[in-house]
Design a protein around this motif. Structure first.
Motif, short mmCIF file in Angstrom:
data_model
loop_
_atom_site.label_atom_id
_atom_site.label_comp_id
_atom_site.label_asym_id
_atom_site.label_seq_id
_atom_site.Cartn_x
_atom_site.Cartn_y
_atom_site.Cartn_z
N UNK A 135 0.83 -1.21 0.00
CA UNK A 135 0.00 0.00 0.00
C UNK A 135 0.86 1.26 0.00
N UNK A 136 0.27 2.35 -0.39
CA UNK A 136 0.96 3.64 -0.40
C UNK A 136 1.40 4.03 1.02
N UNK A 137 0.54 3.73 2.00
CA UNK A 137 0.87 4.06 3.39
C UNK A 137 2.10 3.27 3.85
N UNK A 138 2.18 1.99 3.48
CA UNK A 138 3.34 1.17 3.86
C UNK A 138 4.60 1.70 3.17
N UNK A 139 4.48 2.06 1.90
CA UNK A 139 5.62 2.62 1.17
C UNK A 139 6.11 3.89 1.85
N UNK A 140 5.18 4.78 2.18
CA UNK A 140 5.55 6.03 2.84
C UNK A 140 6.23 5.76 4.18
N UNK A 141 5.74 4.78 4.92
CA UNK A 141 6.33 4.44 6.22
C UNK A 141 7.75 3.91 6.05
N UNK A 142 7.97 3.09 5.03
CA UNK A 142 9.31 2.55 4.80
C UNK A 142 10.30 3.64 4.38
N UNK A 143 9.86 4.53 3.52
CA UNK A 143 10.72 5.65 3.12
C UNK A 143 11.03 6.53 4.33
N UNK A 144 10.02 6.75 5.17
CA UNK A 144 10.24 7.54 6.39
C UNK A 144 11.22 6.85 7.33
N UNK A 145 11.16 5.51 7.40
CA UNK A 145 12.10 4.80 8.28
C UNK A 145 13.53 4.92 7.76
N UNK A 146 13.70 4.90 6.44
CA UNK A 146 15.03 5.10 5.87
C UNK A 146 15.53 6.51 6.18
N UNK A 147 14.65 7.49 6.01
CA UNK A 147 15.03 8.89 6.27
C UNK A 147 15.40 9.08 7.74
#
Length: 142
Positions: free
Chosen positions: A25-37
Motif C-alpha cells: 500500500x501507499x501508506x506502507x511505502x511512505x512508512x518505509x521511506x520515512x524509516x530510511x530517512x
C-alpha cells in the motif's frame, strides 16, 4: 569569529535507499521511506534518493537495482540503506545483490539487523511451554 561546526549545515556521507515493494500500500511505502530517512538522520547520513523494485518477476538485474549500481560508482557515495535484507529480494538474490553492492565499494546498511539462526540461552530468557512436548524460547525483546 566563525560559528562552531555544530552550528553549520554539514552533510554526512551520501547513501541511497533500496526498497522492494511488491503489492504494498501507499501508506506502507511512505512508512518505509520515512524509516530510511529517520535512520539516515539519526546516523548523520545524507539520503540522496531511493530506488524501488516493484515487480517480483523481473529478476536479479531489475531497472531499480541497475540504477542503484550506477549511482554507487559516483564519487563520495558511502553506501546503500535498506529496511532489511529481504528488501534486496529472496535469500539467494539478496546475497548476490549484497555482494554486488560491496564489489562496487559501498557498504550495505540495514535498519533492522538480520536475526541469527541460533540464539544462545541466557539467564534473562524465559522458557514457556506452548503445547505438550514443545518449548518456546523468548528473548527479553519479544
Amino acid at each position: 569569529m566563525e560559528p562552531l561546526t555544530e552550528h553549520r549545515a554539514v552533510s554526512g556521507p551520501v547513501v541511497y535507499g533500496f526498497l522492494r515493494l511488491i503489492r504494498v500500500s501507499r501508506a506502507r511505502q511512505d512508512a518505509l521511506v520515512a524509516s530510511l530517512a529517520e535512520y539516515c538522520r539519526s546516523h548523520e547520513l545524507q539520503l540522496s534518493g531511493v530506488f524501488t523494485d516493484r515487480d517480483a518477476g523481473v529478476g536479479f538485474m531489475s531497472a531499480a537495482f541497475t540504477g542503484l549500481l550506477d549511482v554507487l560508482v559516483l564519487p563520495d557515495v558511502y553506501g546503500v540503506v535498506a529496511p532489511a535484507m529481504s528488501h534486496l529480494g529472496p535469500k539467494a538474490m539478496a546475497a548476490e545483490r549484497g555482494r554486488w553492492i560491496e564489489a562496487a565499494g559501498s557498504r550495505l546498511l540495514l535498519v533492522r539487523k538480520p536475526r541469527t539462526a541460533h540464539h544462545s540461552v541466557s539467564r534473562s530468557v524465559s522458557v514457556r511451554p506452548r503445547h505438550p512436548g514443545t518449548t518456546r524460547i523468548l528473548d527479553p525483546e519479544s
